[in-house]
Design an enzyme around this catalytic site. Sequence first.
Site, PDB file in Angstrom:
ATOM      1  N   ILE A  90      -0.978  -2.417  -3.075  1.00 15.69           N
ATOM      2  CA  ILE A  90      -1.303  -1.201  -2.333  1.00 15.69           C
ATOM      3  C   ILE A  90      -2.389  -1.634  -1.351  1.00 15.69           C
ATOM      4  CG2 ILE A  90      -2.885  -0.495  -4.219  1.00 15.69           C
ATOM      5  CD1 ILE A  90      -2.553   2.377  -3.429  1.00 15.69           C
ATOM      6  N   SER A  91      -2.245  -1.273  -0.086  1.00 17.20           N
ATOM      7  CA  SER A  91      -3.176  -1.759   0.931  1.00 17.20           C
ATOM      8  C   SER A  91      -4.584  -1.235   0.705  1.00 17.20           C
ATOM      9  CB  SER A  91      -2.703  -1.339   2.328  1.00 17.20           C
ATOM     10  OG  SER A  91      -1.387  -1.750   2.543  1.00 17.20           O
TER      11      SER A  91
END
Length: 205
Positions: free
Chosen positions: A51-52
């Site tokens: 997940i960024s």
Amino acid sequence: MVEEQLIPHGIKDQRVINTFYKVERHRFIPQELRNIAYADFPVSIGEGQTISQPFMVALMTESLQLKGDEKVLEIGTGSGYQAAILAELAKEVFSIERFEVLAKRAEAVLKELGYKNIKIKVGDGTLGWPEEAPFDRIIITAASPQVPLPLIEQLKESGILILPLGGDLGQVLTAVEKKKNKLKYTEICSCIFVPLIGKYGYKNA
Ligand code: SAH
């Protein structure tokens, strides 16, 4: 997270800021990593994917300039967090993920949270979602060697597409605007994403 990472680094759109207060990031993170859900870096979500970093999600979202009535296509559902953020700010979100296990998990969380304007499918996102095209906005959340041709075709006139453009050592976050069938590229900043694997992306290693 909002006050230490997003606002000091230049996120200004008040609708975007409100959305980051509202959407609970930890819900999209594996149980054993929830203690670092709001930290200033990407977090592993399984299948070798991440997940960024919160700021990157916010910057990409702000760059899409959403007003609320848009139909948005996301390539790389991952955890579903970016999709939830988009669903708060646009009318409808269509998101494609190549790993079925990630798509199913994201779908379950988004359902639990009550989102009704997000559709997810498993497949190669570089081919787009022709049945639902055209889109006002497209966001690719994986590193791409080029803008996949089908996505250019599925972007509306005056539409905006955001992607990390470049190879596995690093990319440039780029906004691509389609104007009178020409593309205008604007470089935003450097970034590092996992690769986009597909027909118009990188080949599977
Ligand atoms: N937006 C995500 C972050 C995703 S990381 C989030 O909010 O959590 C990038 C994702 O792109 C990974 O899950 C990876 O599996 C996916 N991906 C890579 N190539 C793809 C392709 N061709 N089509 C669809 N998904 C792809």
